[in-house]
Design an enzyme around this catalytic site. Structure first.
Site, PDB file in Angstrom:
ATOM      1  N   ASP A  56       0.822  -1.215   0.000  1.00 17.36           N
ATOM      2  CA  ASP A  56       0.000   0.000   0.000  1.00 17.36           C
ATOM      3  C   ASP A  56       0.852   1.259   0.000  1.00 17.36           C
ATOM      4  OD1 ASP A  56       0.742  -0.904   2.614  1.00 17.36           O
ATOM      5  OD2 ASP A  56      -0.658   0.520   3.511  1.00 17.36           O
ATOM      6  N   GLU A 114      -0.757  -1.967   5.268  1.00 15.09           N
ATOM      7  CA  GLU A 114       0.125  -1.893   6.438  1.00 15.09           C
ATOM      8  C   GLU A 114       0.029  -0.539   7.118  1.00 15.09           C
ATOM      9  OE1 GLU A 114       3.248  -0.850   8.954  1.00 15.09           O
ATOM     10  OE2 GLU A 114       3.213  -0.002   6.940  1.00 15.09           O
ATOM     11  N   GLU A 115      -0.238   0.501   6.341  1.00 16.86           N
ATOM     12  CA  GLU A 115      -0.178   1.866   6.865  1.00 16.86           C
ATOM     13  C   GLU A 115      -1.443   2.309   7.588  1.00 16.86           C
ATOM     14  OE1 GLU A 115       2.387   3.677   6.949  1.00 16.86           O
ATOM     15  OE2 GLU A 115       3.723   3.146   5.305  1.00 16.86           O
TER      16      GLU A 115
END
Length: 369
Positions: A56, A114-115
């Site tokens: 991402d 992930e963010e």
């Protein structure tokens, strides 16, 4: 050139899936709408190893002018996840071409989000069979603060738990010329910001790592009006689980004390984020040995712990493993900008190092004891 933020990586996942399907011997699937899994079952007995790359991007407008700069306004790969994706695709190609010599089973997860909490790793671990039967897990992060080609590994506590707080201070609005008739939430909020640092410096032992950062403070509309409220937001970072549990109580005690002293009230929302990332000692030791073979002693570093967070920690709840860094910084390539900066980029020489490390890890870690 076409970055997508967490849980929206539809084009990205489709591209990855198409590339993987060109490689013989891989079983390719979509465990979630925006993640991709490739599985190579070796022809020799061995462990099941999971390799992970996050895919991402971030909601940041890119300021670079490269040919490959983002064409999506307000979104860019400002943390190297495009590099992680390229690395794991390279590893998949190498393993596919040499399947006859691969022991065990290698699972390669191209992970979404992930963010953004609660994180794609948590979704995959909790809602899919991805981790069933996995014996060991590893992955890497490109690091612009390390020279390109350097590999850094650390056993034990490596990355912190990134928790979050949102605070609304409620005062009583009034005229800026008559503060005695109001309860100024800006003045109270300023005291809260200052006094929260006493949690770190005076309530917690110096050897216990803790960060409390207030990163947003908004209030008011004009020059002569004391507002009713002030809104604050911040992050709290810890390694130790016991300190992580204590931190909200210590923080709220300070907030309550300051607000009570000045006649204000407050609403506090505290949210636990990713777990701290604690590398398994024996896996980290093997990765260090691999790094010494792959890049040599001159390019190896013992990594230092960082207060940054990573949802890779979710995998480590289910299997032993370790996460490591590959340097991507270079003055010649102007790639020493910090992560999450609109000028962030990588020295692409680091991609080869990443491929060589993860490929060697796949072959070494799958070998049965």
């Amino acid at each position: 050139m076409h970055p997508e933020v967490g849980f929206e990586e539809h084009q990205t996942a489709a591209f990855i899936e198409a590339e993987l399907k060109k490689m013989p011997g891989l079983s390719v699937s979509r465990p979630t709408a925006t993640s991709v899994l490739a599985v190579l079952k070796g022809r020799l007995p061995g462990r099941t190893v999971l390799l992970r790359a996050d895919i991402d991007a971030l909601p940041i407008h890119e300021e670079n002018t490269f040919e490959f700069a983002s064409q999506t306004p307000g979104v860019m790969h400002a943390c190297g996840h495009d590099g992680h994706t390229a690395i794991l695709l390279g590893v998949a190609a190498l393993l596919s071409a040499d399947a006859a010599h691969v022991p065990g089973e290698v699972r390669m997860i191209f992970q979404h989000a992930e963010e953004i909490g609660p994180g794609g790793a948590e979704e995959l671990v909790m809602n899919t069979p991805l981790m069933d039967g996995v014996d060991v897990v590893t992955g890497l992060h490109l690091n612009s603060q390390l020279p390109a080609g350097v590999v850094a590994v650390k056993p034990g506590a490596f990355m912190a738990a990134p928790d979050m707080l949102e605070l609304t201070i409620r005062g009583r609005g009034g005229h800026g010329a008559h503060p005695e008739e109001a309860v100024d939430p800006i003045a109270v909020g300023a005291q809260v910001v200052t006094n929260l640092q006493h949690v770190v410096s005076r309530m917690v032992a110096a050897q216990d790592a803790l960060v409390v950062s207030i990163t947003k403070f908004t209030s008011g509309t004009t020059h002569n009006v004391i507002p009713d409220t002030a809104e604050l937001m911040g992050t709290v970072r810890t390694f130790d689980p016991a300190l992580r549990e204590r931190a909200p109580q210590l923080i709220e005690r300070v907030i309550k004390g300051v607000c009570d002293a000045h006649g204000a009230t407050y609403d506090l929302r505290y949210e636990f984020g990713y777990r701290p990332l604690i590398n398994t000692d024996w896996v980290a030791a093997q990765l260090k040995d691999i790094a010494l073979d792959v890049v040599g002693a001159d390019l190896y570093r013992d990594a230092k712990p960082t207060m940054g967070g990573e949802d890779f920690s979710a995998y480590l709840e289910k299997a032993p493993g370790a996460y490591f860094n590959v340097g991507s910084g270079s003055d010649a390539q102007d790639s020493r900008w910090p992560h999450h900066h609109p000028r962030f980029t990588i020295d692409e020489a680091s991609l080869e190092t990443g491929v060589r490390m993860l490929h060697a890890a796949a072959l070494r870690l799958t070998v049965p004891e």
